[in-house]
Design a protein around this motif. Sequence first.
Motif, PDB file in Angstrom:
ATOM      1  N   ARG A  16      13.913 -11.884  -5.458  1.00  0.00           N
ATOM      2  CA  ARG A  16      14.687 -12.466  -4.765  1.00  0.00           C
ATOM      3  C   ARG A  16      13.562 -13.070  -3.694  1.00  0.00           C
ATOM      4  N   GLY A  17      12.476 -12.363  -3.359  1.00  0.00           N
ATOM      5  CA  GLY A  17      10.876 -12.945  -2.526  1.00  0.00           C
ATOM      6  C   GLY A  17      11.284 -12.519  -1.433  1.00  0.00           C
ATOM      7  N   PHE A  18      11.454 -11.258  -1.406  1.00  0.00           N
ATOM      8  CA  PHE A  18      11.255 -10.468  -0.596  1.00  0.00           C
ATOM      9  C   PHE A  18       9.748  -9.277  -0.250  1.00  0.00           C
ATOM     10  N   ILE A  19       9.122  -9.240  -1.465  1.00  0.00           N
ATOM     11  CA  ILE A  19       7.768  -8.556  -1.422  1.00  0.00           C
ATOM     12  C   ILE A  19       7.211  -8.870  -2.331  1.00  0.00           C
ATOM     13  N   PHE A  20       6.060  -9.269  -2.305  1.00  0.00           N
ATOM     14  CA  PHE A  20       5.130  -9.467  -3.714  1.00  0.00           C
ATOM     15  C   PHE A  20       4.401  -8.806  -3.286  1.00  0.00           C
ATOM     16  N   GLN A  21       3.458  -7.886  -4.685  1.00  0.00           N
ATOM     17  CA  GLN A  21       1.916  -7.064  -4.815  1.00  0.00           C
ATOM     18  C   GLN A  21       0.812  -7.928  -4.126  1.00  0.00           C
ATOM     19  N   GLY A  27      -4.463  -9.220 -10.651  1.00  0.00           N
ATOM     20  CA  GLY A  27      -4.560  -7.821 -11.248  1.00  0.00           C
ATOM     21  C   GLY A  27      -3.662  -6.841  -9.792  1.00  0.00           C
ATOM     22  N   GLY A  28      -3.678  -7.641  -8.515  1.00  0.00           N
ATOM     23  CA  GLY A  28      -3.432  -6.745  -7.138  1.00  0.00           C
ATOM     24  C   GLY A  28      -3.878  -5.935  -6.587  1.00  0.00           C
ATOM     25  N   LEU A  29      -3.938  -5.439  -5.358  1.00  0.00           N
ATOM     26  CA  LEU A  29      -4.890  -4.550  -4.621  1.00  0.00           C
ATOM     27  C   LEU A  29      -3.610  -3.204  -4.515  1.00  0.00           C
ATOM     28  N   GLN A  30      -4.407  -2.608  -4.884  1.00  0.00           N
ATOM     29  CA  GLN A  30      -3.256  -0.629  -5.015  1.00  0.00           C
ATOM     30  C   GLN A  30      -2.598  -0.893  -2.902  1.00  0.00           C
ATOM     31  N   GLY A  31      -2.301  -1.072  -2.458  1.00  0.00           N
ATOM     32  CA  GLY A  31      -1.567   0.085  -1.432  1.00  0.00           C
ATOM     33  C   GLY A  31      -1.270  -1.621   0.075  1.00  0.00           C
ATOM     34  N   PHE A  32      -1.267  -2.654  -0.342  1.00  0.00           N
ATOM     35  CA  PHE A  32      -0.945  -3.465   0.129  1.00  0.00           C
ATOM     36  C   PHE A  32       0.217  -4.814  -0.608  1.00  0.00           C
ATOM     37  N   TYR A  33       0.954  -5.330   0.316  1.00  0.00           N
ATOM     38  CA  TYR A  33       1.805  -5.705  -0.005  1.00  0.00           C
ATOM     39  C   TYR A  33       1.913  -7.275   0.696  1.00  0.00           C
ATOM     40  N   ASP A  34       2.253  -8.424   0.431  1.00  0.00           N
ATOM     41  CA  ASP A  34       2.777  -9.713   0.759  1.00  0.00           C
ATOM     42  C   ASP A  34       4.469  -9.574   1.031  1.00  0.00           C
ATOM     43  N   TYR A  35       4.784 -10.326   1.847  1.00  0.00           N
ATOM     44  CA  TYR A  35       5.844 -10.287   2.654  1.00  0.00           C
ATOM     45  C   TYR A  35       6.690 -11.880   1.975  1.00  0.00           C
ATOM     46  N   GLY A  36       7.330 -12.015   1.313  1.00  0.00           N
ATOM     47  CA  GLY A  36       7.696 -13.280   0.648  1.00  0.00           C
ATOM     48  C   GLY A  36       8.770 -14.272   1.975  1.00  0.00           C
ATOM     49  N   PRO A  37       9.604 -15.117   1.398  1.00  0.00           N
ATOM     50  CA  PRO A  37      10.523 -16.227   2.084  1.00  0.00           C
ATOM     51  C   PRO A  37      11.806 -14.425   3.110  1.00  0.00           C
ATOM     52  N   LEU A  38      12.288 -14.019   2.748  1.00  0.00           N
ATOM     53  CA  LEU A  38      12.918 -13.116   2.692  1.00  0.00           C
ATOM     54  C   LEU A  38      12.800 -12.163   3.653  1.00  0.00           C
ATOM     55  N   GLY A  39      11.500 -11.615   2.461  1.00  0.00           N
ATOM     56  CA  GLY A  39      10.881 -10.187   3.785  1.00  0.00           C
ATOM     57  C   GLY A  39      10.954 -10.842   4.745  1.00  0.00           C
ATOM     58  N   VAL A  40       9.572 -11.853   4.841  1.00  0.00           N
ATOM     59  CA  VAL A  40       9.387 -11.818   6.559  1.00  0.00           C
ATOM     60  C   VAL A  40      10.704 -11.762   7.356  1.00  0.00           C
TER      61      VAL A  40
END
Length: 504
Positions: A16-21, A27-40
């Motif tokens: 649902r677009g709260f949080i992405f890797q 391939g992603g970066l361990q310990g770092f996350y991006d907040y999507g449209p609803l997450g922000v």
Amino acid sequence: MPATSMEELVSLCKRRGFIFQGSEIYGGLQGFYDYGPLGVELKNNIKAAWWRSNVYERDDMEGLDASIIMHRQVLRHSGHEATFSDPMIDNRKNNKRYRLDHLVKDQKADVISKVAEAIGQSAENFPAVVAALNANPAQASQALKEAGVRDPFSGEVGDWTEPKPFNMMFKTTIGPVADDESYGYLRPETAQGIFTNFKNVVDSTSRRLPFGIAQIGKAFRNEITPRNFIFRVRELEQMEIEFFCTPGTDEEWHEHWLEKRLSWWEAQGVPRSKIEILDVPKEDLAHYSKRTYDLMYDYPTLGHEEIEGIANRSDYDLGSHTKNQSELGLVASVEENLDSIAKLTIPHPETNKPVVPFVIEPSAGVDRAMLAVLSEAFTKETLENGNERIVLKLKPHLAPIKVAVIPLARNKAELVDLARSIKSDLQKLGLGRILLEDSGNIGKAYRRHDEVGTPYCVTVDFDTVGKGEDASLTDTVTVRDRDTLAQERVKISELTAYLQAKLK
């Protein structure tokens, strides 16, 4: 029923677009996350609720936003350069590195007991086990081997090195010259920016004790093993208060802030019954702490883990910075002439003599707050028709979308245009995000907004524009309640007042 596993929350957040890797396409970066449209939106609403409660609704608080990169002397004299570290241990078989306490804690109960027995400790006192392992690295390595501690990655018994401290601060070069004199650190906590600005705030606001300084901002910790989704990350955001009080009143203020913080969590939908208060044992206190309460929330899968710390930092920080400024020749000697030190003291409210105040520090992570709020809101329900629905029963003030305005048919201009006009009027109220939902399928739209926590859906149908079977419904819309599923016809002219009252 609520979420029973972290996997359910992770799935919802991605879907649902709260949080992405972070950096996912590489391939992603361990310990770092991006907040999507609803997450922000949810993240901003949590921060706004915290700021409103602790700054706007109090008369003894100021705000601050300090720099993320700090002079290395700040973190040297605060004690972080020497003590902000975790014990790490390597497995020689596969060159994997782990944080020692996490490695041991994740073993089976019989293995933990064997480790504790090998070093003369009781497995029931896990902090003492970790402390003993840290105190004798050679013994620790042997104890892990004898107990058969397994590697979390391979599942095989590891060949363990001696544990050694690992400083978790991110070091960064400042300016074009890369040498020992041109570097600083990304701050590991927001607190030091408050302490170094203490006198600036006092001088510019004329504050007297007791008072606090609040700050929300990013902090960076080079965790050895970031894990459990956004619970333990390398880039985090803190909501932190440094509350300055007269020495001798600190214990009373410590209890005051414990109660205030528990009440705030309840207001966000995190009940006290899910929070245990841990009075941190002396041997486990941070180097600056006189006493600390850790609020331990019962996360799905993880169990009770820290959601907020409320520390009595005594006069450690302001005292340490003042003394070290004296050593550097920036101010007069503390012992020789306290009256001349203007940097980090404040007049005592009764004697008017300079005093280094004591500090109470409530400090909560935004990411962990989000995880707790989502966990409590996540609900599975079986409807009367036997279908299951997932609904986020978020407090209205936290919901990423406050109202979804839905035209019943996306290809009917009169419905879409009216829905857009209603959306625009509602948006002007300052309630938060109002969304025009024109997917064209009312059932799916309702389910989608249940799942993302939208408290109310407003539907514009043919009755609204006078083309239905019931003329009395002209100029009315259907308002659907997320939690009760009740639907009510409300006049368009009364809609703003209706929703304002509901979304308080």
